[in-house]
Every structure is written in structure tokens, then in C-alpha cells.
Design a protein around this motif. Structure first.
Motif, PDB file in Angstrom:
ATOM      1  N   GLY A  58       0.791  -1.221   0.000  1.00 45.70           N
ATOM      2  CA  GLY A  58       0.000   0.000   0.000  1.00 45.70           C
ATOM      3  C   GLY A  58       0.823   1.270   0.000  1.00 45.70           C
ATOM      4  O   GLY A  58       0.285   2.366  -0.214  1.00 45.70           O
ATOM      5  N   GLY A  59       2.107   1.124   0.237  1.00 44.36           N
ATOM      6  CA  GLY A  59       2.985   2.287   0.274  1.00 44.36           C
ATOM      7  C   GLY A  59       3.439   2.728  -1.099  1.00 44.36           C
ATOM      8  O   GLY A  59       3.003   2.193  -2.133  1.00 44.36           O
ATOM      9  N   SER A  60       4.336   3.710  -1.099  1.00 43.46           N
ATOM     10  CA  SER A  60       4.816   4.309  -2.344  1.00 43.46           C
ATOM     11  C   SER A  60       6.332   4.408  -2.344  1.00 43.46           C
ATOM     12  O   SER A  60       6.967   4.492  -1.283  1.00 43.46           O
ATOM     13  N   LEU A  61       6.873   4.391  -3.536  1.00 40.55           N
ATOM     14  CA  LEU A  61       8.288   4.645  -3.750  1.00 40.55           C
ATOM     15  C   LEU A  61       8.445   5.436  -5.040  1.00 40.55           C
ATOM     16  O   LEU A  61       7.636   5.285  -5.969  1.00 40.55           O
ATOM     17  N   ARG A  62       9.500   6.228  -5.078  1.00 40.81           N
ATOM     18  CA  ARG A  62       9.842   6.933  -6.306  1.00 40.81           C
ATOM     19  C   ARG A  62      11.253   6.544  -6.716  1.00 40.81           C
ATOM     20  O   ARG A  62      12.217   6.859  -6.013  1.00 40.81           O
TER      21      ARG A  62
END
Length: 126
Positions: free
Chosen positions: A15-19
Motif C-alpha cells: 500500500g505504500g509508495s516509492l519513487r
């Protein structure tokens, strides 16, 4: 000497994010279409996303469509992959690749890319 250096990978909860970022050097970045691919042990390399030389055209794998956004900054010689709503099945080593091409089309095929980075690990825990 052409170099593509990925960064931004890591461990994130589902559910998290990364760039992810990919900094390019040794080439005229604005004449290259760029792509992101991923690979897990024992599996073939998989297309994730691609962007044309100008940034005006993008393409995505069905598995990430709606969750990932590819972008580029030609002034910074950098391509990005914003990944949201991450799933455990997104766990892989992510590679950026450069394809000498100034047309509109983007390529899903790794063998059409000229240069590759060393990869960055993305791990999504459940």
C-alpha cells in the motif's frame, strides 16, 4: 562512457509508495526513449513502463497501470518511476534502460534498448 544509475529502491509495506530515479550520463539524454523493467529470481525480465524522448508519450504494463507514473526531466538527465499502492508482487530488482530513438512510439521490448542500469531492489512486505 554511458552510465545509468538507479536509486530510490527499498523496503516498503504493501500500500505504500516509492519513487525510483535513474540518472543518465555519457549520452545525449533527450535523444533517448527510456524504460523501466523489473526482474525477480527465476523469472524473465518484465516491462514496467516507458516514456518517449520528449515525455509526450508513455506506456505501461497492465500490472502497474493506474499505480505507476513514468516521467522525465531532460534538463536533469533523469527519468523517474513513481509507484503507488505497492503490492508484494511488485517486489523485484528494477532496471532503467535507454533506447536511442526520437520517434513517438515507446517500446515494451528489452532487446530494443541500448543501455541498462545496474538495478535497484524494491521489496514490498505484506
Amino acid at each position: 562512457q554511458v552510465q545509468l544509475v538507479e536509486s530510490g529502491g527499498g523496503l516498503v509495506q504493501a500500500g505504500g509508495s516509492l519513487r525510483l530515479s535513474c540518472a543518465a550520463s555519457g549520452l545525449t539524454f533527450s535523444t533517448y526513449a527510456m524504460g523501466w523493467f523489473r526482474q525477480t529470481p527465476g523469472k524473465e525480465r518484465e516491462f514496467v513502463a516507458a516514456i518517449s524522448w520528449s515525455g509526450g508519450n508513455t506506456g505501461y504494463a497492465d500490472s502497474v497501470k493506474g499505480r505507476c507514473t513514468i516521467s522525465r526531466n531532460n534538463a536533469k538527465n533523469t527519468v523517474y518511476l513513481q509507484m503507488n499502492s505497492l503490492k508484494p508482487e511488485d517486489t523485484a530488482v528494477y532496471y532503467c534502460a535507454a533506447r536511442l530513438f526520437v520517434g513517438w512510439a515507446v517500446s515494451l521490448h528489452g532487446d530494443e534498448y541500448n543501455y541498462w542500469g545496474q538495478g535497484t531492489q524494491v521489496t514490498v512486505s505484506s
